[in-house]
Design a protein around this motif. Sequence first.
Motif, PDB file in Angstrom:
ATOM      1  N   ALA A   1      -2.773   4.319  -7.436  1.00 47.56           N
ATOM      2  CA  ALA A   1      -1.447   3.721  -7.230  1.00 47.56           C
ATOM      3  C   ALA A   1      -1.345   2.347  -7.896  1.00 47.56           C
ATOM      4  N   MET A   2      -2.470   1.660  -8.051  1.00 45.22           N
ATOM      5  CA  MET A   2      -2.452   0.294  -8.587  1.00 45.22           C
ATOM      6  C   MET A   2      -2.909   0.201 -10.045  1.00 45.22           C
ATOM      7  N   ALA A   3      -3.626   1.226 -10.505  1.00 41.07           N
ATOM      8  CA  ALA A   3      -4.394   1.095 -11.751  1.00 41.07           C
ATOM      9  C   ALA A   3      -3.542   1.090 -13.021  1.00 41.07           C
ATOM     10  N   THR A   4      -4.038   0.336 -13.997  1.00 37.02           N
ATOM     11  CA  THR A   4      -3.538   0.408 -15.375  1.00 37.02           C
ATOM     12  C   THR A   4      -4.299   1.566 -16.044  1.00 37.02           C
ATOM     13  N   GLU A   5      -4.019   1.822 -17.317  1.00 35.83           N
ATOM     14  CA  GLU A   5      -4.791   2.871 -18.031  1.00 35.83           C
ATOM     15  C   GLU A   5      -6.277   2.529 -18.033  1.00 35.83           C
ATOM     16  N   LYS A   6      -6.574   1.262 -18.272  1.00 30.19           N
ATOM     17  CA  LYS A   6      -7.976   0.804 -18.257  1.00 30.19           C
ATOM     18  C   LYS A   6      -8.596   1.047 -16.873  1.00 30.19           C
ATOM     19  N   GLY A   7      -7.795   0.817 -15.821  1.00 27.15           N
ATOM     20  CA  GLY A   7      -8.269   1.033 -14.445  1.00 27.15           C
ATOM     21  C   GLY A   7      -8.555   2.493 -14.156  1.00 27.15           C
ATOM     22  N   ILE A   8      -7.712   3.381 -14.692  1.00 27.28           N
ATOM     23  CA  ILE A   8      -7.919   4.829 -14.494  1.00 27.28           C
ATOM     24  C   ILE A   8      -9.244   5.265 -15.123  1.00 27.28           C
ATOM     25  N   VAL A   9      -9.547   4.719 -16.301  1.00 23.83           N
ATOM     26  CA  VAL A   9     -10.825   5.048 -16.971  1.00 23.83           C
ATOM     27  C   VAL A   9     -11.996   4.629 -16.075  1.00 23.83           C
ATOM     28  N   GLU A  10     -11.922   3.428 -15.519  1.00 24.06           N
ATOM     29  CA  GLU A  10     -12.990   2.936 -14.628  1.00 24.06           C
ATOM     30  C   GLU A  10     -13.065   3.778 -13.349  1.00 24.06           C
ATOM     31  N   LEU A  11     -11.913   4.150 -12.805  1.00 20.18           N
ATOM     32  CA  LEU A  11     -11.877   4.987 -11.601  1.00 20.18           C
ATOM     33  C   LEU A  11     -12.570   6.323 -11.856  1.00 20.18           C
ATOM     34  N   GLU A  12     -12.241   6.960 -12.971  1.00 16.32           N
ATOM     35  CA  GLU A  12     -12.860   8.260 -13.299  1.00 16.32           C
ATOM     36  C   GLU A  12     -14.378   8.114 -13.423  1.00 16.32           C
ATOM     37  N   LYS A  13     -14.806   6.989 -13.996  1.00 17.00           N
ATOM     38  CA  LYS A  13     -16.242   6.728 -14.155  1.00 17.00           C
ATOM     39  C   LYS A  13     -16.917   6.626 -12.780  1.00 17.00           C
TER      40      LYS A  13
ATOM     41  N   ALA B   1     -13.420  -4.946  -9.991  1.00 22.18           N
ATOM     42  CA  ALA B   1     -12.768  -4.683  -8.692  1.00 22.18           C
ATOM     43  C   ALA B   1     -12.929  -3.234  -8.227  1.00 22.18           C
ATOM     44  N   ILE B   2     -12.822  -2.281  -9.149  1.00 24.51           N
ATOM     45  CA  ILE B   2     -12.897  -0.863  -8.766  1.00 24.51           C
ATOM     46  C   ILE B   2     -14.331  -0.481  -8.404  1.00 24.51           C
ATOM     47  N   HIS B   3     -15.272  -0.919  -9.224  1.00 24.89           N
ATOM     48  CA  HIS B   3     -16.692  -0.663  -8.953  1.00 24.89           C
ATOM     49  C   HIS B   3     -17.073  -1.273  -7.594  1.00 24.89           C
ATOM     50  N   GLU B   4     -16.588  -2.476  -7.332  1.00 24.23           N
ATOM     51  CA  GLU B   4     -16.864  -3.171  -6.064  1.00 24.23           C
ATOM     52  C   GLU B   4     -16.446  -2.315  -4.862  1.00 24.23           C
ATOM     53  N   ASN B   5     -15.249  -1.741  -4.913  1.00 19.89           N
ATOM     54  CA  ASN B   5     -14.775  -0.894  -3.806  1.00 19.89           C
ATOM     55  C   ASN B   5     -15.672   0.319  -3.594  1.00 19.89           C
TER      56      ASN B   5
ATOM     57  N   LYS C   1      -8.419  -9.829  -8.030  1.00 23.58           N
ATOM     58  CA  LYS C   1      -9.501  -9.704  -9.017  1.00 23.58           C
ATOM     59  C   LYS C   1      -9.172  -8.584 -10.013  1.00 23.58           C
ATOM     60  N   GLY C   2      -8.745  -7.428  -9.487  1.00 24.10           N
ATOM     61  CA  GLY C   2      -8.410  -6.286 -10.339  1.00 24.10           C
ATOM     62  C   GLY C   2      -7.275  -6.595 -11.311  1.00 24.10           C
ATOM     63  N   ILE C   3      -6.288  -7.357 -10.831  1.00 24.68           N
ATOM     64  CA  ILE C   3      -5.167  -7.749 -11.704  1.00 24.68           C
ATOM     65  C   ILE C   3      -5.695  -8.647 -12.826  1.00 24.68           C
ATOM     66  N   SER C   4      -6.537  -9.613 -12.459  1.00 23.70           N
ATOM     67  CA  SER C   4      -7.053 -10.552 -13.478  1.00 23.70           C
ATOM     68  C   SER C   4      -7.943  -9.838 -14.500  1.00 23.70           C
ATOM     69  N   GLU C   5      -8.563  -8.720 -14.090  1.00 21.14           N
ATOM     70  CA  GLU C   5      -9.418  -7.955 -15.012  1.00 21.14           C
ATOM     71  C   GLU C   5      -8.637  -6.923 -15.828  1.00 21.14           C
ATOM     72  N   GLY C   6      -7.333  -6.811 -15.536  1.00 23.60           N
ATOM     73  CA  GLY C   6      -6.516  -5.830 -16.261  1.00 23.60           C
ATOM     74  C   GLY C   6      -6.722  -4.399 -15.773  1.00 23.60           C
ATOM     75  N   LEU C   7      -7.362  -4.248 -14.586  1.00 20.91           N
ATOM     76  CA  LEU C   7      -7.599  -2.907 -14.031  1.00 20.91           C
ATOM     77  C   LEU C   7      -6.440  -2.464 -13.132  1.00 20.91           C
ATOM     78  N   TYR C   8      -5.764  -3.447 -12.522  1.00 26.53           N
ATOM     79  CA  TYR C   8      -4.596  -3.160 -11.679  1.00 26.53           C
ATOM     80  C   TYR C   8      -3.346  -3.756 -12.343  1.00 26.53           C
ATOM     81  N   ARG C   9      -2.212  -3.146 -12.058  1.00 25.60           N
ATOM     82  CA  ARG C   9      -0.944  -3.603 -12.647  1.00 25.60           C
ATOM     83  C   ARG C   9      -0.589  -5.009 -12.142  1.00 25.60           C
ATOM     84  N   PRO C  10      -0.062  -5.848 -13.033  1.00 22.13           N
ATOM     85  CA  PRO C  10       0.230  -7.230 -12.624  1.00 22.13           C
ATOM     86  C   PRO C  10       1.464  -7.355 -11.726  1.00 22.13           C
TER      87      PRO C  10
END
Length: 199
Positions: free
Chosen positions: A180-192, A73-77, A129-138
């Motif tokens: 604002a939405m990201a989990t820890e895993k999402g923050i790692v992907e965002l930084e990437k 989801a993050i890469h897609e954006n 999609k991001g929630i289902s991937e664990g990138l955004y908070r449920p």
Amino acid sequence: MKEKIISKASELFLRLGFKSVTMDDIAGEMCISKKTIYKYFCNKEVLIEESTSTVHRQVHEVIDTIVAKNYNAIHENFEIREMFRDMFKNNTDTSPLYQLKKHYPEIYQNVMTHEIDQCNHYFRDNILKGISEGLYRPDLNIDLYVKFYYTLIFHINETTISEREAQKIELEALEYHTRAMATEKGIVELEKQLQKVKV
């Protein structure tokens, strides 16, 4: 011929601005007479309406193509942001959306009505999609986050004259929205993704 005129007009409007491009410019670029253009379009406003519809359709076809590649989801954006950056590179540095709102407010309102519907649908799918991937908070209030994001993005485009400036602020808005939405895993992907951005 009608399709060719719309295609050339769309390209010129995005590159040089809705206000500055004349029917003469379009005719000159296509090596046809102005009379030929008026055979299909009674005035410039009608041509702008047709052109904005075409650009709108193209934008959403490209978004669908990116979504079909099944990035996270993050890469897609970030891919979609890149696509907008490439599509709206222009020579005037004046945001096409800002010009449309200023000089052709009725056409602008029409475009925005369709755009908000489409964007709501896309933003919602991306969050799910991001929630289902664990990138955004449920526990996100999805409707609210969709509304926050499109309010931010449309406000930037409506009020920022410079396209370059609008794109810089949009990147900040994307980072803000994602954090604002990201989990820890999402923050790692965002930084990437932020590392890869060519501003």
